[in-house]
Design a protein around this motif. Structure first.
Motif, mmCIF file in Angstrom:
data_model
loop_
_atom_site.group_PDB
_atom_site.id
_atom_site.type_symbol
_atom_site.label_atom_id
_atom_site.label_comp_id
_atom_site.label_asym_id
_atom_site.label_seq_id
_atom_site.Cartn_x
_atom_site.Cartn_y
_atom_site.Cartn_z
ATOM 1 N N ASN A 59 0.340 41.223 54.752
ATOM 2 C CA ASN A 59 0.732 41.671 56.075
ATOM 3 C C ASN A 59 2.129 42.274 55.961
ATOM 4 O O ASN A 59 2.988 41.692 55.283
ATOM 5 C CB ASN A 59 0.723 40.481 57.047
ATOM 6 N N PRO A 60 2.394 43.401 56.586
ATOM 7 C CA PRO A 60 3.732 44.009 56.472
ATOM 8 C C PRO A 60 4.857 43.091 56.939
ATOM 9 O O PRO A 60 5.975 43.143 56.396
ATOM 10 C CB PRO A 60 3.626 45.249 57.361
ATOM 11 N N THR A 61 4.588 42.254 57.937
ATOM 12 C CA THR A 61 5.618 41.333 58.416
ATOM 13 C C THR A 61 5.919 40.268 57.375
ATOM 14 O O THR A 61 7.077 39.868 57.191
ATOM 15 C CB THR A 61 5.180 40.688 59.738
ATOM 16 N N TRP A 62 4.874 39.792 56.683
ATOM 17 C CA TRP A 62 5.117 38.857 55.577
ATOM 18 C C TRP A 62 5.962 39.510 54.497
ATOM 19 O O TRP A 62 6.860 38.895 53.940
ATOM 20 C CB TRP A 62 3.823 38.418 54.908
ATOM 21 N N THR A 63 5.636 40.754 54.191
ATOM 22 C CA THR A 63 6.325 41.446 53.096
ATOM 23 C C THR A 63 7.827 41.450 53.311
ATOM 24 O O THR A 63 8.608 41.165 52.390
ATOM 25 C CB THR A 63 5.806 42.880 52.964
ATOM 26 N N LEU A 64 8.252 41.776 54.528
ATOM 27 C CA LEU A 64 9.690 41.821 54.816
ATOM 28 C C LEU A 64 10.302 40.429 54.744
ATOM 29 O O LEU A 64 11.403 40.247 54.204
ATOM 30 C CB LEU A 64 9.932 42.435 56.189
ATOM 31 N N LEU A 65 9.605 39.418 55.262
ATOM 32 C CA LEU A 65 10.116 38.054 55.199
ATOM 33 C C LEU A 65 10.176 37.566 53.755
ATOM 34 O O LEU A 65 11.167 36.929 53.347
ATOM 35 C CB LEU A 65 9.230 37.132 56.030
ATOM 36 N N GLU A 66 9.159 37.845 52.976
ATOM 37 C CA GLU A 66 9.161 37.432 51.577
ATOM 38 C C GLU A 66 10.300 38.093 50.809
ATOM 39 O O GLU A 66 10.948 37.455 49.968
ATOM 40 C CB GLU A 66 7.810 37.763 50.941
ATOM 41 N N ARG A 67 10.560 39.322 51.123
ATOM 42 C CA ARG A 67 11.690 40.006 50.487
ATOM 43 C C ARG A 67 12.999 39.322 50.866
ATOM 44 O O ARG A 67 13.880 39.112 50.031
ATOM 45 C CB ARG A 67 11.711 41.471 50.919
ATOM 46 N N ALA A 68 13.118 38.952 52.146
ATOM 47 C CA ALA A 68 14.345 38.297 52.614
ATOM 48 C C ALA A 68 14.556 36.955 51.925
ATOM 49 O O ALA A 68 15.656 36.655 51.436
ATOM 50 C CB ALA A 68 14.287 38.115 54.133
ATOM 51 N N VAL A 69 13.518 36.136 51.876
ATOM 52 C CA VAL A 69 13.638 34.819 51.249
ATOM 53 C C VAL A 69 13.968 34.958 49.768
ATOM 54 O O VAL A 69 14.813 34.236 49.228
ATOM 55 C CB VAL A 69 12.344 34.009 51.446
ATOM 56 N N GLY A 70 13.328 35.912 49.095
ATOM 57 C CA GLY A 70 13.619 36.137 47.687
ATOM 58 C C GLY A 70 15.061 36.539 47.446
ATOM 59 O O GLY A 70 15.681 36.125 46.456
ATOM 60 N N GLU A 71 15.627 37.317 48.368
ATOM 61 C CA GLU A 71 17.019 37.731 48.225
ATOM 62 C C GLU A 71 17.989 36.572 48.403
ATOM 63 O O GLU A 71 19.102 36.605 47.884
ATOM 64 C CB GLU A 71 17.335 38.837 49.232
ATOM 65 N N LEU A 72 17.557 35.543 49.123
ATOM 66 C CA LEU A 72 18.404 34.365 49.308
ATOM 67 C C LEU A 72 18.238 33.361 48.170
ATOM 68 O O LEU A 72 19.220 32.792 47.689
ATOM 69 C CB LEU A 72 18.076 33.682 50.640
ATOM 70 N N GLU A 73 17.004 33.129 47.756
ATOM 71 C CA GLU A 73 16.747 32.136 46.712
ATOM 72 C C GLU A 73 17.108 32.636 45.317
ATOM 73 O O GLU A 73 17.478 31.847 44.450
ATOM 74 C CB GLU A 73 15.271 31.708 46.738
ATOM 75 N N ALA A 74 16.987 33.926 45.093
ATOM 76 C CA ALA A 74 17.201 34.460 43.738
ATOM 77 C C ALA A 74 17.864 35.829 43.804
ATOM 78 O O ALA A 74 17.307 36.823 43.337
ATOM 79 C CB ALA A 74 15.874 34.538 43.000
ATOM 80 N N PRO A 75 19.059 35.922 44.381
ATOM 81 C CA PRO A 75 19.713 37.226 44.503
ATOM 82 C C PRO A 75 19.996 37.851 43.143
ATOM 83 O O PRO A 75 20.500 37.186 42.231
ATOM 84 C CB PRO A 75 21.015 36.904 45.252
ATOM 85 N N GLY A 76 19.625 39.113 43.008
ATOM 86 C CA GLY A 76 19.913 39.845 41.785
ATOM 87 C C GLY A 76 19.011 39.528 40.617
ATOM 88 O O GLY A 76 19.199 40.081 39.526
ATOM 89 N N GLN A 77 18.024 38.647 40.804
ATOM 90 C CA GLN A 77 17.130 38.291 39.709
ATOM 91 C C GLN A 77 15.884 39.172 39.746
ATOM 92 O O GLN A 77 15.245 39.318 40.786
ATOM 93 C CB GLN A 77 16.718 36.823 39.801
ATOM 94 N N ASP A 78 15.545 39.748 38.620
ATOM 95 C CA ASP A 78 14.347 40.584 38.510
ATOM 96 C C ASP A 78 13.123 39.711 38.233
ATOM 97 O O ASP A 78 13.213 38.621 37.666
ATOM 98 C CB ASP A 78 14.512 41.603 37.380
ATOM 99 N N GLY A 79 11.968 40.216 38.631
ATOM 100 C CA GLY A 79 10.722 39.555 38.301
ATOM 101 C C GLY A 79 10.445 38.292 39.085
ATOM 102 O O GLY A 79 9.620 37.467 38.680
ATOM 103 N N VAL A 80 11.126 38.124 40.215
ATOM 104 C CA VAL A 80 10.912 36.949 41.044
ATOM 105 C C VAL A 80 10.004 37.327 42.213
ATOM 106 O O VAL A 80 10.204 38.352 42.855
ATOM 107 C CB VAL A 80 12.249 36.385 41.568
ATOM 108 N N GLU A 81 9.011 36.507 42.477
ATOM 109 C CA GLU A 81 8.056 36.774 43.555
ATOM 110 C C GLU A 81 8.155 35.682 44.607
ATOM 111 O O GLU A 81 8.377 34.517 44.287
ATOM 112 C CB GLU A 81 6.630 36.827 42.998
#
Length: 383
Positions: A59-81
């Motif tokens: 879902n596009p809304t999930w996509t944006l939220l998942e991106r946000a959470v990933g930026e908080l939990e693993a900022p600057g880390q590649d290959g994190v889902e």
């Protein structure tokens, strides 16, 4: 530990990050944060090669939220889902049941969230060996041999013990085990398990991440593509997905996370310091107190110490009177909201705590008002 003490580059502070986390590239005349996408299916002519095919998958809304959470939990880390779920338990269950098979061994905290005994029963029904050990003193080190997966909960809920994530992750990996860390109580602004060596960070977004007591949500963040593919497959199979409105509300709420966490953490310390002076209070725990048993480890891996304070009053009756006397604190379960809550945790029967044990979740009220309310309630509840 302050945000500046943890080290950051210009423009990379937590406040800056949370207000922009997961936002799409700006488009003229479009909203900064697009509204929720209510869709069970999508236009799909020809081969299904695009990112959105069916509402249980993406879902596009999930996509944006998942991106946000990933930026908080693993900022600057590649290959994190990142994958979002309908609740914190859905997220934790997805990691456990997607990674384990009959004959495997898993290590769980014996003092963790009260739903874990139910999880243990189900794991054992599937032929999975479950070992447990307390969070404090890194006790899980003693039961790692042959384990496939280790779940850490730090700080633990409700006892607020802390374990050394880096030490346990290194030991678990040496034994060939994956490590998942329940980051609910700390939040990604309190600690980043993946940076400390964990394979998964899992959390209930119901709590402080969203912070308003009106959303059920969970998430899993992981660095191993194969392991995360299994987690994604589990989500698809069981359909443990959040609604688009819940996902949008969660993303909206993240913008104030740093403001809320800083206020709640500083007030929680003030409450804990006030409680420390009360003779009827025993077993006081808050990782940010310098004399707390967990302070040394917490100060090495946590940047903020959380919003929860736990303590014990002499009897069940005294605890009930205290809760009834509070005016600024709601008698409710859960934690992390902008309105303070407290409960006698033993009423649920799932935690090994004394009858007078109180879990207090500090909200965003004025610190002076909240401290005064707690002290007044203690006075009024005395026999």
């Amino acid at each position: 530990m302050s945000d500046s003490a943890a080290g950051r580059s210009s423009g990379d502070g937590d406040g800056t990050r949370v207000v922009r986390a997961g936002l799409p590239e700006p488009v003229k005349y479009e909203p900064t944060l697009p509204g929720p996408a209510f869709a069970a299916h999508y236009h799909l002519p020809g081969e299904p090669t695009g990112p959105y095919t069916y509402g249980r998958d993406e879902n596009p809304t999930w996509t944006l939220l998942e991106r946000a959470v990933g930026e908080l939990e693993a900022p600057g880390q590649d290959g994190v889902e990142t994958l979002v779920f309908a609740s914190g338990m859905a997220a934790i269950s997805a990691v456990l049941f997607s990674q384990l098979r009959a004959g495997d061994t898993v290590v769980l905290p014996s003092d963790g969230y009260q739903a874990l005994p139910l999880v243990r029963t189900q794991l054992e029904a599937y032929g999975i060996e479950v070992r447990t050990a307390p969070t404090g003193n890194d006790a899980q080190l003693g039961v790692l041999d042959g384990a496939k997966l280790v779940l850490l909960e730090t700080p633990s809920n409700p006892g607020l013990d802390v374990c050394d994530i880096r030490r346990l992750a290194e030991a678990a990996h040496a034994h060939g085990a994956l490590v998942a860390v329940d980051n609910t109580l700390a939040t990604a602004l309190g600690q980043r398990p993946l940076e400390l060596g964990a394979d998964f960070a899992v959390a209930s977004g119901t709590k402080q991440l969203t912070g308003h007591g009106d959303v059920l949500l969970g998430y899993v963040v992981g660095r191993d593509a194969e392991a995360m593919a299994a987690v994604r497959r589990w989500r698809k199979i069981v359909g443990a997905i959040p609604g688009p409105m819940e996902a949008w509300l969660a993303h909206r709420s993240i913008a104030t996370l740093q403001l809320r966490v800083d206020r709640q953490s500083s007030t929680a310390l003030a409450v804990a310091e006030a409680l420390r002076e009360r003779p009827e209070v025993t077993g006081l725990r808050y990782p940010g107190l310098p004399d707390d048993p967990s302070y040394k480890v917490a100060s090495q891996q946590m940047r903020r110490y959380g919003c929860v304070v736990s303590f014990t009053l002499p009897t069940r009756a005294r605890a009930d009177r205290f809760l009834d006397a509070l005016r600024l604190v709601d008698d409710a379960t859960s934690f992390g909201g902008v309105r303070s809550t407290a409960e006698r945790r033993g009423r649920w029967g799932g935690d090994a705590v004394p009858e007078g044990f109180i879990r207090l979740s500090v909200g965003a009220e004025d610190p002076e008002d909240l401290v005064a309310d707690v002290l007044r309630a203690l006075d009024e509840s005395a026999e």
